[in-house]
Scaffold this active site. Structure first.
Site, short mmCIF file in Angstrom:
data_model
loop_
_atom_site.label_atom_id
_atom_site.label_comp_id
_atom_site.label_asym_id
_atom_site.label_seq_id
_atom_site.Cartn_x
_atom_site.Cartn_y
_atom_site.Cartn_z
N LYS A 1 28.70 -4.54 34.29
CA LYS A 1 27.76 -3.55 34.82
C LYS A 1 27.88 -3.45 36.33
O LYS A 1 27.79 -2.37 36.90
CB LYS A 1 26.33 -3.95 34.45
CG LYS A 1 25.99 -3.79 32.97
CD LYS A 1 24.50 -4.06 32.76
CE LYS A 1 24.17 -4.55 31.37
NZ LYS A 1 24.15 -3.55 30.34
N GLU B 1 17.96 -4.68 39.46
CA GLU B 1 17.68 -3.26 39.67
C GLU B 1 16.19 -3.05 39.83
O GLU B 1 15.39 -3.80 39.27
CB GLU B 1 18.09 -2.46 38.42
CG GLU B 1 19.52 -2.09 38.40
CD GLU B 1 19.90 -1.39 37.11
OE1 GLU B 1 19.02 -1.04 36.30
OE2 GLU B 1 21.10 -1.21 36.92
N HIS C 1 14.08 -3.81 24.75
CA HIS C 1 15.18 -3.08 25.36
C HIS C 1 16.26 -2.71 24.36
O HIS C 1 17.41 -2.48 24.72
CB HIS C 1 15.82 -3.87 26.51
CG HIS C 1 14.84 -4.24 27.56
ND1 HIS C 1 14.17 -3.31 28.31
CD2 HIS C 1 14.38 -5.45 27.97
CE1 HIS C 1 13.36 -3.92 29.14
NE2 HIS C 1 13.45 -5.21 28.95
N ARG D 1 33.04 2.42 23.58
CA ARG D 1 33.23 2.26 22.13
C ARG D 1 32.36 3.28 21.42
O ARG D 1 31.63 4.03 22.06
CB ARG D 1 32.77 0.86 21.72
CG ARG D 1 31.35 0.61 22.23
CD ARG D 1 30.71 -0.60 21.66
NE ARG D 1 29.54 -1.02 22.40
CZ ARG D 1 28.32 -0.52 22.27
NH1 ARG D 1 28.10 0.44 21.41
NH2 ARG D 1 27.32 -0.95 22.99
P1 ADP Z 1 22.18 -3.21 27.59
O1 ADP Z 1 23.61 -3.00 27.92
O2 ADP Z 1 21.83 -4.67 27.48
O3 ADP Z 1 21.71 -2.41 26.44
P2 ADP Z 1 21.23 -1.29 29.55
O4 ADP Z 1 21.58 -1.42 30.96
O5 ADP Z 1 21.96 -0.29 28.74
O6 ADP Z 1 21.38 -2.73 28.87
O7 ADP Z 1 19.68 -1.04 29.40
C1 ADP Z 1 19.01 -1.09 28.15
C2 ADP Z 1 17.64 -0.47 28.25
O8 ADP Z 1 16.84 -1.15 29.21
C3 ADP Z 1 17.64 0.96 28.74
O9 ADP Z 1 17.79 1.84 27.66
C4 ADP Z 1 16.27 1.09 29.36
O10 ADP Z 1 15.29 1.27 28.39
C5 ADP Z 1 16.04 -0.25 29.95
N1 ADP Z 1 16.44 -0.24 31.36
C6 ADP Z 1 17.68 -0.44 31.86
N2 ADP Z 1 17.69 -0.36 33.19
C7 ADP Z 1 16.42 -0.12 33.56
C8 ADP Z 1 15.74 0.05 34.82
N3 ADP Z 1 16.40 -0.04 35.97
N4 ADP Z 1 14.41 0.31 34.81
C9 ADP Z 1 13.74 0.38 33.65
N5 ADP Z 1 14.29 0.22 32.45
C10 ADP Z 1 15.61 -0.03 32.40
#
Ligand code: ADP
Length: 665
Positions: free
Chosen positions: A116, A200, A235, A295
């Site tokens: 990431k 973040e 999440h 993917r």
């Molecule tokens: P993963 O790869 O573990 O699934 P992501 O980065 O795709 O993680 O984030 C998964 C979920 O977490 C997102 O769909 C969102 O709901 C929440 N999320 C991610 N980043 C943030 C953020 N900066 N603020 C609030 N919620 C977030």
């Protein structure tokens, strides 16, 4: 096109890939662990190769064995599905070295997007908006804590190599940062073998909207529009839909263009998803890149439903060197699709994953008089088990309709007809989510479940009386089918004949409540059923497995599945579980556990948060366990004092084993 491919995965996605391959005349090879010799995906493929023990480390992640199997069996390409090796650049490279086509993007794209932090640095250069944060290489805890302070609380700590929400921690104040960081790093190390994190700004009430992209090896790149995956727990996505409700044409276009720019920055080939978080404020909507998944996604079927395309077919065609079959302008979206993820879990217990045997798994039938708009993707069948070794997803239910409202109604109806017993699951919970005001009005954001929690958790089943009537009917039905010579319900069980009337008692336990019912039958009359203080005429009959019930003025239909003393009743209104109580077996097993606190599921004990002699309050954290690669905190059920710790950190703990002893009070 290939003649034969190996599918380096299991469960529903392996079955999904096999289905398209079969349609295209491509032979398929499954791989399987010791636990999966009889699994659905093995049967869905033409050939199968055993690759190791039950743990994923010893099987589905053993890429050398998988490559050897592919070469030995004459496969030309490997489809990695999602999870496991799908985003492993070393594996993609090893495939290429072995002369096998990896059905996915090039190793460089996987590698860049897989971290990431690295992907965010690249996106920043490409001019794609990012959430304010820290994604540097320096991982010293004091620097990370300072960065969190700079960004401003609340912040989100994420595993840089993460996925599936694992490791992610929200931190609301500086005092909690160090613990959350340690816990995130531990989970990250464990799940991804890499404990680097990024920080973040935590966007409040964001929407998660992602764009499906596709590139070919001739330099063409298009997108297949968006999916809204905002409804999440832990999440992780629960409901996904396309198109995203309320997205303006302008936003849609800008997000599509940003996704294509992201994909172009890594010369993307194959299926990928660019995920954005969308902040909603008075000023309107802003979108920020969160990651690219290199993917096929779990939720790809909603895109297939609205575009009418088969994404796995596109993957196979592109991997075999063909060009994209459509141009951007030719991709059209029709109607609305929603997917629900059906998981083995207990929503009322913080979505703790559940394991067990699927004693019953009946799925909604395609409609008899209409084009079927309900799709069920699953890698398990009735009688299979959900084990602690793999993912807890049982199935995905996908519906398509002209409008969102119709799709919602159709999904609810299909969920009512999805009958699962033997394993705790989220079917009823998902139906409640569909029924919330927020979901119905498409007020979607990642806090939807939290916001609507009063209507979602610890809900009563439906009326007790209806459940009892159904259970009595099911009891009579099972006696009929087991007693060939049955003539009337009274000849098969203990009963009393008093002046031409026979009566029979039934005791049930439901939601910790015990209910007594008495069935009485006039010799030449009908039946009456007394439940607690009510009584009414009662009749039932079975129509192709479905019970038609009449009790007084009420009539309804249901399915009842009986397993030992347990009856599971399913109606369109919901499901209800009750237990037949044998009045002879006294409440002897009561309170067997005393102050012993049992492990809620099999797993590894990571640490105790208390020591012998500590006084604890109800709800206080006692221990942290890890199961299914997620951490679960075990809390005190009541106030007490820790009398004895029965395991040590690092121990593997069987389900139900006492972890520690509390003297209560
Ligand atoms: P993963 O790869 O573990 O699934 P992501 O980065 O795709 O993680 O984030 C998964 C979920 O977490 C997102 O769909 C969102 O709901 C929440 N999320 C991610 N980043 C943030 C953020 N900066 N603020 C609030 N919620 C977030």
């Amino acid at each position: 096109m290939f003649n034969k491919i190996l599918i380096a995965n299991r469960g529903e996605i392996a079955c999904r890939v096999a289905a398209t391959a079969a349609r295209l005349g491509v032979r398929t090879v499954a791989v399987y662990s010791d636990a999966d010799a009889q699994a659905a995906h093995v049967q869905a493929c033409d050939e199968a190769v055993h690759i190791g023990g039950v743990s994923v480390q010893d099987s589905y992640l053993q890429w050398q064995r998988i490559l050897d199997a592919a070469l030995q069996i004459g496969a030309q390409a490997v489809h990695p599905g999602y999870g496991f090796l799908s985003e492993n650049a070393d594996f993609a490279n090893a495939c290429a070295r072995a002369g096998l086509v990896f059905i996915g993007p090039g190793a460089v794209a996987i590698e860049t997007m897989g971290l990431k932090a690295a992907s965010k640095q690249l996106m920043e250069k490409t001019g794609i908006p990012l959430v304010p944060g820290y994604h540097g290489a320096d991982q010293s805890p004091s620097l990370l804590a300072n960065e969190a302070q700079r960004i401003g609380f609340p912040v989100l700590i994420k595993a840089s190599a993460g996925g599936g929400g694992k490791g992610m921690r929200i931190v609301h104040q500086a005092a909690d940062f160090a613990d959350a960081l340690a816990s995130c790093q531990r989970e990250a190390k464990n799940s991804f073998g890499n404990d680097a994190v990024l920080i973040e700004k935590y966007v409040q009430r964001p929407r998660h909207i992602e764009i499906q992209v596709f590139g070919d090896s001739h330099g063409n790149l298009i997108h297949l529009h968006e999916r809204d995956c905002s409804v999440q727990r832990r999440h992780q996505k629960v409901l996904e839909e396309s198109p995203a409700p309320g997205l303006s044409e302008d936003m849609r276009e800008r997000m599509g263009a940003a996704a294509l720019a992201a994909a172009r920055a890594v010369n993307y080939v194959g299926a990928g998803t660019v995920e954005f978080i969308v902040e909603q404020s008075e000023r309107g909507m802003d979108f920020f890149f969160i990651e690219m998944n290199t993917r096929l996604q779990v939720e790809h079927p909603v895109t297939e439903a609205v575009t009418g395309l088969d994404l796995v077919e596109w993957q196979l065609r592109i991997a075999s060197g063909e060009s994209l079959p459509l141009t951007q302008a030719q991709v059209k979206v029709h109607g609305h699709a929603i997917e629900a993820r059906i998981c083995a879990e207990t929503p009322d217990n913080d979505f703790l994953p559940a394991v067990g045997r699927l004693n019953v798994m009946r799925t909604p039938q395609a409609s008899r008089f209409a084009v079927s708009a309900v799709r069920l993707d699953s890698g398990v069948r009735e009688g299979d088990s959900i084990s602690p070794y793999y993912d807890s997803m049982i199935a995905k239910l996908i519906v398509h309709a002209d409008t969102r409202a119709q799709a919602l109604a159709r999904l609810d109806q299909a969920l009512a007809r999805l009958h699962i017993t033997g394993v705790q699951n989220n079917v009823a919970f998902v139906r409640r989510v569909l029924g919330t005001d927020s979901f119905a009005r498409a007020q979607l954001d990642t806090a939807l479940i939290e916001r609507e929690k009063a209507a979602l958790f610890h809900q009563q089943g439906w009326p007790v009386h209806q459940a009892i009537v159904a259970a009595v009917a099911a009891q009579l039905r099972s006696e009929m089918t087991t007693q060939q010579a049955w003539t009337d319900p009274w000849s098969v069980r203990n009963h009393w004949l008093i002046q031409g009337q026979s009566t029979r008692g039934f005791d049930y336990a439901l939601d910790e409540q015990s209910v007594h019912a008495v069935l009485s039958c006039e010799v030449r009359g009908g039946m009456r059923l007394h439940i607690a203080n009510d009584e009414a005429d009662f009749s039932w009959h079975d129509e192709a497995g479905q019970l038609q019930l009449q009790w007084g003025e009420q009539s309804w239909r249901c399915h009842v599945y009986v397993n030992g003393p347990d009856s599971h009743v399913f109606t369109d209104a919901g499901e209800c579980r009750l237990q037949f109580v044998n009045p002879l077996a006294h409440a002897s097993q009561a309170v067997a556990a005393g102050g012993n606190l049992a492990a809620p599921m099999p797993g590894k004990l990571l640490s105790f948060a208390v020591a012998v002699g500590d006084k604890v309050r109800a709800g206080q954290a006692l221990a942290v366990m890890e199961a299914m690669k997620m951490e679960h905190t075990v809390v005190a059920p009541a106030d007490g004092t820790v009398a004895e710790l029965l395991f040590a950190a690092g121990d593997q703990v069987p389900e139900g084993a006492p972890l520690l002893r509390l003297s209560l009070g």
